[in-house]
Motif scaffolding. Sequence first.
Motif, PDB file in Angstrom:
ATOM      1  N   LYS A 216       4.654  34.212 -37.368  1.00  0.00           N
ATOM      2  CA  LYS A 216       4.532  35.148 -38.525  1.00  0.00           C
ATOM      3  C   LYS A 216       5.890  34.757 -39.346  1.00  0.00           C
ATOM      4  O   LYS A 216       6.902  34.847 -39.175  1.00  0.00           O
TER       5      LYS A 216
ATOM      6  N   LYS B 172      12.181  54.846 -35.156  1.00  0.00           N
ATOM      7  CA  LYS B 172      10.941  53.857 -34.700  1.00  0.00           C
ATOM      8  C   LYS B 172      10.327  54.619 -33.599  1.00  0.00           C
ATOM      9  O   LYS B 172      10.689  55.240 -32.709  1.00  0.00           O
TER      10      LYS B 172
ATOM     11  N   ASN C 213       6.592  51.546 -29.427  1.00  0.00           N
ATOM     12  CA  ASN C 213       6.083  50.014 -29.493  1.00  0.00           C
ATOM     13  C   ASN C 213       7.041  49.245 -30.469  1.00  0.00           C
ATOM     14  O   ASN C 213       7.304  48.015 -30.609  1.00  0.00           O
ATOM     15  N   GLU C 214       7.591  49.873 -31.436  1.00  0.00           N
ATOM     16  CA  GLU C 214       8.435  49.064 -32.467  1.00  0.00           C
ATOM     17  C   GLU C 214       9.699  48.765 -31.990  1.00  0.00           C
ATOM     18  O   GLU C 214      10.246  47.673 -32.252  1.00  0.00           O
TER      19      GLU C 214
ATOM     20  N   GLU D 258      10.264  48.002 -28.780  1.00  0.00           N
ATOM     21  CA  GLU D 258      10.012  46.988 -28.024  1.00  0.00           C
ATOM     22  C   GLU D 258       9.988  45.614 -28.691  1.00  0.00           C
ATOM     23  O   GLU D 258      10.368  44.601 -28.147  1.00  0.00           O
ATOM     24  N   LYS D 259       9.280  45.596 -29.689  1.00  0.00           N
ATOM     25  CA  LYS D 259       9.355  44.630 -30.790  1.00  0.00           C
ATOM     26  C   LYS D 259      10.700  43.973 -31.125  1.00  0.00           C
ATOM     27  O   LYS D 259      11.166  42.942 -31.399  1.00  0.00           O
TER      28      LYS D 259
ATOM     29  N   ALA E  97      12.608  42.251 -28.342  1.00  0.00           N
ATOM     30  CA  ALA E  97      12.109  41.321 -28.232  1.00  0.00           C
ATOM     31  C   ALA E  97      12.670  40.178 -29.224  1.00  0.00           C
ATOM     32  O   ALA E  97      12.990  39.099 -28.836  1.00  0.00           O
ATOM     33  N   ALA E  98      12.727  40.488 -30.489  1.00  0.00           N
ATOM     34  CA  ALA E  98      13.435  39.803 -31.592  1.00  0.00           C
ATOM     35  C   ALA E  98      14.935  39.488 -31.161  1.00  0.00           C
ATOM     36  O   ALA E  98      15.667  38.321 -31.480  1.00  0.00           O
TER      37      ALA E  98
ATOM     38  N   CYS F 188      15.312  37.023 -28.411  1.00  0.00           N
ATOM     39  CA  CYS F 188      14.935  35.784 -29.073  1.00  0.00           C
ATOM     40  C   CYS F 188      16.245  35.139 -29.423  1.00  0.00           C
ATOM     41  O   CYS F 188      16.534  34.183 -29.305  1.00  0.00           O
TER      42      CYS F 188
ATOM     43  N   ASN G 134       7.411  38.613 -34.648  1.00  0.00           N
ATOM     44  CA  ASN G 134       6.464  39.708 -34.742  1.00  0.00           C
ATOM     45  C   ASN G 134       6.973  40.867 -35.786  1.00  0.00           C
ATOM     46  O   ASN G 134       6.584  42.025 -35.353  1.00  0.00           O
TER      47      ASN G 134
ATOM     48  N   TYR H  39       9.730  41.591 -36.902  1.00  0.00           N
ATOM     49  CA  TYR H  39      11.175  42.239 -36.744  1.00  0.00           C
ATOM     50  C   TYR H  39      12.419  40.916 -36.643  1.00  0.00           C
ATOM     51  O   TYR H  39      12.030  40.089 -36.010  1.00  0.00           O
TER      52      TYR H  39
END
Length: 301
Positions: free
Chosen positions: A112, A136, A139-140, A142-143, A146-147, A150, A231, A233
Amino acid sequence: LLVVVSTAFTPPKPHVAAPLSTPRNDDVSAGLTRAPFSPSPLFMNKKKKRRPRTENSKGFGGGSSSSSSSSLSGGTTLIKPKTTSNFRYAGSIRPGLQTPKRFVPDDDGRIKFPDYAQDGLPKNRPALFPWVIEVKKPNEIEKMRAAGRCAREVLDLAGREVRPGITTDEIDRIVHEASIERGAYPSPLNYHNFPKSCCTSVNEVICHGIPDDRPLEEGDIINIDITCYLNGYHGDCSEMFVVGGEAAADHRVRRLIQSTYDCWIKALNFVKPGNDYKDIGAIIEDHVVEQGFTTVKSFCG
């Protein structure tokens, strides 16, 4: 406008381990002369003339424009960024030659892209007032995690490559490829026309250094700043490294890195529900001044 200055707050004393590297060291200068604290006058209501916004803004380092170029044996063109002849450098570091912007594939839709990827202009602006904070959803969050994970993985890969002789451009290549492998877009790339996929700030460079062909030298200190867009973020982190390891760091470097690490720990220990966001800056400023260093006022402290 209400301005609150807090100097009396003392955070709980944390347990601090002595690291070889320290996250977020890019806002502390290496000046070792201690001076008494004297607040500067605030000119927050002074209006500046607004420049007309143009679509072809050059952004960081003049974008990819150049005054001259040369080629490597493999055919890659190296770009010499435009510089100002009367710019007053703080030390010996000078802009080196840059390789062209790297490419992020979009043929399979796996990655994305942020809204500035094509033209360098961010469209999704944050809230006008800093006290407007978005809460937030789970689910936000969690994203966001993840960012952030990464970005941390990519930073670890880049940090392991820090050694005498490697160029910051090579580190940028490693960061770029590692971000894409994880399905992420390297956030710095083309943000206001920033030409690279990470920031590498060497020695006296405060922050947002542009990777180039200068080989790292024994005893250099380098901040690698990584942001990955995953995704929707951005995950952002940075860390300071000593080229050549602990043995190459003199006493000033050790003091600077340890002091900055301590600031980071103190600020982390303060982050909890009910505490005011504005007090984090006061915590960092108090410790920095106590250690004989200064924060960089050009970036608002």
